[in-house]
Motif scaffolding. Sequence first.
Motif, mmCIF file in Angstrom:
data_model
loop_
_atom_site.group_PDB
_atom_site.id
_atom_site.type_symbol
_atom_site.label_atom_id
_atom_site.label_comp_id
_atom_site.label_asym_id
_atom_site.label_seq_id
_atom_site.Cartn_x
_atom_site.Cartn_y
_atom_site.Cartn_z
ATOM 1 N N LEU A 43 10.179 106.441 73.544
ATOM 2 C CA LEU A 43 10.549 106.179 72.159
ATOM 3 C C LEU A 43 9.458 106.645 71.202
ATOM 4 C CD1 LEU A 43 12.655 104.826 70.294
ATOM 5 C CD2 LEU A 43 11.314 102.738 70.499
ATOM 6 N N PHE A 44 8.200 106.358 71.536
ATOM 7 C CA PHE A 44 7.095 106.807 70.687
ATOM 8 C C PHE A 44 6.984 108.330 70.662
ATOM 9 C CE2 PHE A 44 5.097 102.471 71.211
ATOM 10 C CZ PHE A 44 5.311 102.110 69.884
ATOM 11 N N ALA A 46 9.457 110.452 71.174
ATOM 12 C CA ALA A 46 10.614 110.970 70.438
ATOM 13 C C ALA A 46 10.427 110.805 68.933
ATOM 14 C CB ALA A 46 11.880 110.258 70.897
ATOM 15 N N ILE A 47 9.904 109.674 68.510
ATOM 16 C CA ILE A 47 9.654 109.467 67.081
ATOM 17 C C ILE A 47 8.570 110.415 66.598
ATOM 18 C CG2 ILE A 47 8.740 107.816 65.401
ATOM 19 C CD1 ILE A 47 10.241 105.624 66.980
ATOM 20 N N GLY A 48 7.552 110.641 67.427
ATOM 21 C CA GLY A 48 6.497 111.580 67.058
ATOM 22 C C GLY A 48 6.994 113.009 66.975
ATOM 23 N N ARG A 49 7.963 113.371 67.809
ATOM 24 C CA ARG A 49 8.493 114.738 67.784
ATOM 25 C C ARG A 49 9.281 115.029 66.515
ATOM 26 N NH1 ARG A 49 9.487 118.016 72.159
ATOM 27 N NH2 ARG A 49 10.076 119.439 70.507
ATOM 28 N N ILE A 50 9.883 114.016 65.902
ATOM 29 C CA ILE A 50 10.634 114.244 64.660
ATOM 30 C C ILE A 50 9.808 113.884 63.435
ATOM 31 C CG2 ILE A 50 12.877 113.980 65.752
ATOM 32 C CD1 ILE A 50 12.995 111.141 64.632
ATOM 33 N N SER A 51 8.508 113.659 63.650
ATOM 34 C CA SER A 51 7.614 113.308 62.556
ATOM 35 C C SER A 51 7.395 114.514 61.640
ATOM 36 C CB SER A 51 6.272 112.846 63.134
ATOM 37 O OG SER A 51 5.325 112.693 62.112
ATOM 38 N N LYS A 52 6.985 114.246 60.426
ATOM 39 C CA LYS A 52 6.674 115.308 59.469
ATOM 40 C C LYS A 52 5.228 115.784 59.599
ATOM 41 C CE LYS A 52 10.104 113.832 56.116
ATOM 42 N NZ LYS A 52 11.073 114.876 56.283
ATOM 43 N N ARG A 57 3.291 116.627 65.832
ATOM 44 C CA ARG A 57 4.423 117.334 66.437
ATOM 45 C C ARG A 57 3.951 118.407 67.404
ATOM 46 N NH1 ARG A 57 7.982 118.735 61.595
ATOM 47 N NH2 ARG A 57 6.500 120.428 61.629
#
Length: 99
Positions: A43-44, A46-52, A57
């Motif tokens: 989850l962390f 995945a959230i980091g991969r869609i981060s700005k 990223r």
Amino acid sequence: MDILSNLDFSTAFKFLVPSLKAGLWVVVQATVFGFFLAIILGLFIAIGRISKIKILRGFLLVFLEFIRGTPLLVQLVYVLCSTTFSIYYCTSLESRISI
């Protein structure tokens, strides 16, 4: 000379079943712990991969490609060797420090 007629399987089961039950419980605990750890880590990531944040990223992209590109056996050997070295180093460091 029938070897199987001399074996007492009830005695073997009496001694083995408690150990097998304990081992099964450890396997279930490790499975559940690994499952929840994988969910949280995934989850962390995945959230980091869609981060700005581009640096985050990029780091996660390189990390994931490295993990996906190396064989599982190589990863397991690396984890085994690094944890063994860490444990050895920490215990030897502890013995060198006199309190």
